[in-house]
Design an enzyme around this catalytic site. Structure first.
Site, PDB file in Angstrom:
ATOM      1  CG  ASN A 151      -0.405  -0.019   2.505  1.00 27.92           C
ATOM      2  OD1 ASN A 151       0.724  -0.474   2.683  1.00 27.92           O
ATOM      3  ND2 ASN A 151      -1.116   0.483   3.480  1.00 27.92           N
ATOM      4  CD  GLU A 249       5.941  -1.055  13.586  1.00 23.35           C
ATOM      5  OE1 GLU A 249       4.762  -0.747  13.871  1.00 23.35           O
ATOM      6  OE2 GLU A 249       6.833  -1.111  14.440  1.00 23.35           O
ATOM      7  CB  CYS A 283      -1.269   0.630   8.395  1.00 20.64           C
ATOM      8  SG  CYS A 283      -0.084   1.968   8.337  1.00 20.64           S
TER       9      CYS A 283
END
Ligand code: NAD
Length: 479
Positions: A151, A249, A283
């Site tokens: 992304n 992450e 995110c």
């Protein structure tokens, strides 16, 4: 026929093994961006070997010389900015304005870490004994594997690779399957900038084969992973067993809280942007909003208007703000989750009917209220343009609802009341805490990462990157 991607290993573009799969333009599935080979463990091993061979010379380069390489890399990216932004829009469906912003950020990242390469990298520690000079050194870890999501297809690889290289490590990047073409373009810019062969390698392929082989390779001394919580948990397990440093992450279920005294226009505009831009595929995207009951109707009316004002369109349309989902699977998953969610659908969630959407993976931005706070739509990361709205009587109830999540990546509070803001800052479970801002975005020089299931606990970027990509040794010299 689209190009079969080659990996970038030891300074050369080489063939990778395995059956290729098609990497599609999410705005137009008839457009095959590239064919990505699945790769295998030998491909991963070849890239690690190249990085290991390049390590001694790169590690021994003086920091200012490494800094020069990173500066040049940033300049090359700047000189190809528009081409990279267009390629990003095409491959991952990022609206062009945001794609241009991400490319510009890449040069900023490289400039910042070029600076880091020439900063002091240790400290003098007074010794117990007289006549002894004691100091710490921060050494590179060695070959570092970077495993990245699709992304932020240039920024995330670079915010890992730039500090790794600045501090003297060499790198093998395994990009997401859906953003492999951009990763190879990034390799082209590294080559054009004159980075020594093997310092930065990109191995294309599938996560379960190439990614898995990389994290298990005995010469890989650290793994920096960004992606889903499910894959991150596996990466962490393998690294812990191997006793190598790792950071993971991962996902988020990010929240905006709107108190009764908030500037409702600002809150509606930034909540709409945080939830729906890039089809909610960040995110840090806002996927929950908790609104003070007394202003709920007014806020939701303004929110609906702001969401409508965001243009949904193929990313070739320069005005597009929302864009497609990354794949047909993602689109179907989002629509199925909405169908199963219950609650009251206030907007969106449909496949747009206009002919220009016919070959893309589009879902109209959806707002749902009245969902059970423990239901899947309120708890699971959906990674789509879907916002679940809840109400609370006051700050205490709002923060309790916000914290009722296994994730803890990003949160924001809209208020004009300072004591409320301070109480929220103390109590909210999030690594990125905003007041009167959007949940998305972060300065490239500020530490970034989540709490709870969003992260293994370390941080990326800024001073945090130095902690991760170096190892401290303590030296005593007795005179
Ligand atoms: P993903 O977990 O499916 O894939 C991430 C990477 O892991 C890819 O390169 C993939 O090939 C690789 N991979 C898959 N299986 C593997 C295995 N068994 N071993 C090693 N590597 C493997 O994630 P995605 O769909 O690419 O990205 C979306 C996710 O990323 C979302 O959950 C989003 O929240 C998260 N994300 C988090 C941040 C953050 O900073 N917290 C930033 C961006 C995206």
């Amino acid at each position: 026929m689209a190009n079969l991607l080659r990996s970038y290993v030891g300074g050369a573009f080489i063939a990778t093994a395995g059956d290729p799969f098609d990497d599609l333009n999410p705005s137009d599935a008839d457009d095959i961006v590239a064919r990505v080979p699945a790769g295998n463990a030998d491909d991963a091993a070849a890239a690690v070997r190249a990085a290991a061979q390049a390590l001694p010379a790169w590690r021994d380069l003086p920091g200012p010389a490494r800094a020069e390489h990173l500066h040049r890399w940033g300049e090359v990216i700047g000189s190809r900015a528009e081409e990279l932004a267009q390629a990003m829009a095409r491959e991952v469906g990022k609206p062009l304005g945001e794609a241009r912003g991400e490319v510009a950020r890449c040069s900023v990242i490289l400039r910042y870490y070029a600076g880091e390469a020439v900063r002091a990298i240790g400290e003098v520690v007074p010794a117990q004994a007289a006549g002894v000079l004691q100091f710490t050194l921060r050494d590179p870890l060695g070959v570092v594997a970077l495993i990245t999501p699709w992304n932020f297809p240039l920024a995330i690889p670079l915010w890992k690779a730039a500090p790794a290289l600045a501090f003297g490590n060499t790198v093998v990047l395994k990009p997401a399957e859906q953003s492999s073409h951009l990763a190879i373009l990034l390799a082209e810019t590294a080559e054009a900038a004159g980075l020594p062969a093997g310092a930065f390698n990109v191995v294309a392929g599938a996560g379960g084969t190439v990614g898995d082989a990389l994290i298990r390779h005995p010469d890989v001394r650290a793994v920096s992973f960004t992606g889903s919580t499910t894959v991150g948990a596996r990466v962490a397990q393998v690294c812990a067993e191997r006793n190598v440093r790792y950071q993971t992450e991962m996902g988020g279920k990010n929240v905006a809280i709107v108190l009764a005294d908030a500037d409702l226009d600002l809150a509606a505009r930034l909540t709409a942007a945080g939830a729906m831009r890039y089809a909610g595929q960040k995110c840090t995207a806002t996927s929950r909003v908790v609104v003070a009951r007394s202003v709920e109707d007014r806020f939701l009316a303004k929110l609906g208007a702001q969401v409508n004002a965001l243009s949904l369109g193929p990313v070739t349309d320069a005005a597009s703000a929302v864009g497609p989902l990354i794949s047909s699977d993602a689109r179907d998953r989002v629509r199925a989750a909405l169908a199963a969610a219950g609650g009251e659908r206030l907007a969106g969630g449909d496949a747009p009917s206009d002919a220009r959407f016919a070959r893309g993976f589009f879902v109209t931005p959806a707002i749902v209220r009245g969902v059970d706070p423990d239901a899947a739509l309120a708890q699971d990361e959906l990674f789509g343009p879907v916002l679940a709205s809840f109400t609370a009587a006051d700050l205490d109830e709002a923060v309790a609802l916000a914290n009722r999540s296994r994730y803890g990546l990003s949160a924001t509070l809209f208020t004009r009341d300072l004591p409320s803001a301070l109480a929220y800052i103390r109590r909210i479970h999030a690594g990125l805490v905003r007041v009167n801002g959007d949940t998305t975005g972060v300065d490239p020089h500020a530490p970034f990462g989540g709490m709870k299931a969003s992260s293994s606990g370390s941080r990326e970027q800024g001073s945090a990157a130095r902690e991760f990509y170096t190892e401290i040794r303590t030296v005593q010299v007795v005179g």
